[in-house]
Design a protein around this motif. Structure first.
Motif, PDB file in Angstrom:
ATOM      1  N   ASP A 245       0.854  -1.186   0.000  1.00 29.36           N
ATOM      2  CA  ASP A 245       0.000   0.000   0.000  1.00 29.36           C
ATOM      3  C   ASP A 245       0.891   1.237   0.000  1.00 29.36           C
ATOM      4  N   GLU A 247       0.488   5.748   0.527  1.00 31.30           N
ATOM      5  CA  GLU A 247      -0.339   6.924   0.769  1.00 31.30           C
ATOM      6  C   GLU A 247       0.461   8.165   0.423  1.00 31.30           C
ATOM      7  N   SER A 270      -3.049  -2.967  -2.243  1.00 26.89           N
ATOM      8  CA  SER A 270      -4.072  -1.933  -2.378  1.00 26.89           C
ATOM      9  C   SER A 270      -4.079  -1.366  -3.806  1.00 26.89           C
ATOM     10  N   ASN A 272      -4.108   1.560  -4.424  1.00 32.82           N
ATOM     11  CA  ASN A 272      -3.281   2.766  -4.366  1.00 32.82           C
ATOM     12  C   ASN A 272      -1.938   2.581  -5.054  1.00 32.82           C
ATOM     13  N   GLU A 275      -2.360   3.125  -8.715  1.00 22.52           N
ATOM     14  CA  GLU A 275      -2.727   4.515  -8.986  1.00 22.52           C
ATOM     15  C   GLU A 275      -1.516   5.442  -8.899  1.00 22.52           C
ATOM     16  N   VAL A 276      -0.677   5.261  -7.876  1.00 22.09           N
ATOM     17  CA  VAL A 276       0.498   6.122  -7.726  1.00 22.09           C
ATOM     18  C   VAL A 276       1.517   5.833  -8.820  1.00 22.09           C
TER      19      VAL A 276
END
Length: 414
Positions: A245, A247, A270, A272, A275-276
């Motif tokens: 994951d 953030e 995740s 995420n 996406e990143v």
């Protein structure tokens, strides 16, 4: 014509032929100058950043040993920022709930500084241990009752901790990943000390945000690496770890928090992560062009800051600074801004007061000096916490004072 030796990537060993930026000669950012040493010369080193075209790790040239930077008298105490303390408290509450940490859990923090974060885990009854190489801040942590080992972290330290029963359920490494010259040794140490299903979180400034916001002043010798998810995945994988994951945070002007576990752990990946990675690829971190174009944007940021200060000084305005962070050393030395532009700066940390910023030799005073001087403008040097500083210094508005924020483009704010 003589040429410098080609440096090699600190992760994969490939030759580094693509230069991201050359910020000229700069002193070590946290080597604040005492009054007794004011007349003595200090060492300056080239501040150059390269991009590995194999693994895409962005990094400084190896020039200074970490032990020469993070010494016993290291002057950065995390607890002096209320914003950072709030961030630490929120983090502990979040990870304790997400990963079910309790009195049977073990929390190891690498680069634990003055105990700013582990104090909140202790309040929850979690067993805690800090590893911190700088004696000045480690002793401050011990005074708070936080067990702290004074040493650098790597395979050797991790193996010893594991033998002592310190298989950690949570490993925290906030703003230390960039400070590590031997990344592979450090990451292998994390893998060794992590329990089978444990989690490590590593928070570091995000290269993507640094480039998007022209944050060149966060480049200094203490930061050996500038991290993207693209590069980090390869670094962790080499040591048997997996990013499950990520953030994106606003700390330090834009950070990324990696959630890492052992390859065989139960933590699912995740969305995420994808996406990143997609964001980084869209910006072009996988190709050379984005890095080449960025250099000119940095030069323009410098020009805008110097032009603003020059215009104000020609109007006979008085200007002082607020804060004495490492980023100020890069900014002011690269821009050539000394006491001909800024009379002095102030800082809440007593360890920095009555000393001078390296290179530019700007005096560092206590915050009360601003009220005494009543300047027309205050340059917020730790711009990443500008809202906190503007609230602390709101009294400058009583005499018509205003703030200057230098990055990403110099601007005046009320």
């Amino acid at each position: 014509m003589a040429t410098a030796e080609v440096p090699r990537c600190r992760h994969c060993g490939e030759a580094l032929n693509l230069k991201l930026i050359d910020l000229g000669l700069s002193p070590v950012a946290n080597d604040y100058v005492d009054a007794t040493n004011y007349m003595r010369a200090e060492p300056f080193y080239p501040l150059e950043v390269y991009v590995c075209q194999a693994c895409r790790l962005v990094q400084t040239r190896d020039l200074i040993a970490a032990s020469d930077i993070f010494r016993d008298d290291y002057a950065y105490f995390s607890s002096h920022s209320t914003t950072w303390l709030d961030h630490a408290r929120t983090y502990v509450d979040y990870v304790a709930k997400r990963f079910g940490l309790d009195a049977e859990s073990r929390h190891l923090e690498i680069a634990s500084n003055d105990g700013y974060l582990l104090q909140y885990s202790i309040w929850k009854g979690i067993k805690c241990l800090g590893v911190e190489p700088c004696r000045s801040v480690a002793l401050a942590a011990r005074e708070k009752g936080i067990e702290t080992r004074i040493e650098f972290f790597g395979r050797e330290t991790a193996s010893r901790l594991l033998a002592e029963g310190w298989g950690a359920d949570l490993v925290t490494a906030n703003n230390v990943f960039a400070h590590v010259p031997d990344l592979n040794d450090f990451v292998s140490g994390v893998e060794i000390v992590l329990s089978r299903n444990g989690v490590a979180t590593l928070e570091v400034q995000h290269l993507l945000t640094l480039m998007q916001r022209h944050q060149f002043d966060t480049i200094y010798h203490e930061h050996f690496s500038y991290m993207s998810l693209l590069a980090a995945q390869q670094i962790f994988a080499r040591s048997g770890l997996r990013v499950f994951d990520v953030e994106l945070l606003e700390t330090h002007g834009g950070s990324i928090r990696f959630f890492v576990c052992k390859d065989g752990a139960d933590h699912p990946e995740s969305p995420n992560v994808r996406e990143v990675l997609a964001r980084e690829m869209a910006y072009g971190l996988h190709s050379d062009d984005a890095y080449i174009k960025w250099c000119e944007s940095v030069r323009e940021t410098k020009r805008a800051f110097v032009e603003l200060l020059t215009r104000l000084k020609r109007q006979s305005k008085t200007i002082v600074g607020y804060g004495a962070p490492a980023k100020a050393v890069t900014l002011l030395n690269y821009c050539g801004v000394r006491t001909d532009f800024i009379d002095f700066t102030v800082d809440r940390a007593p360890s920095k007061q009555l000393r001078f910023l390296p290179g530019v030799r700007l005096p560092i005073l206590a915050p009360e000096a601003i009220a005494e001087a009543k300047p027309d403008y205050v340059v917020i040097l730790p711009w990443n916490i500008k809202d906190e500083i503007k609230e602390q210094m709101k009294e400058i508005r009583s005499w018509g004072g205003k703030f200057i924020v230098p990055v990403p483009t110099a601007r005046i704010e009320d």
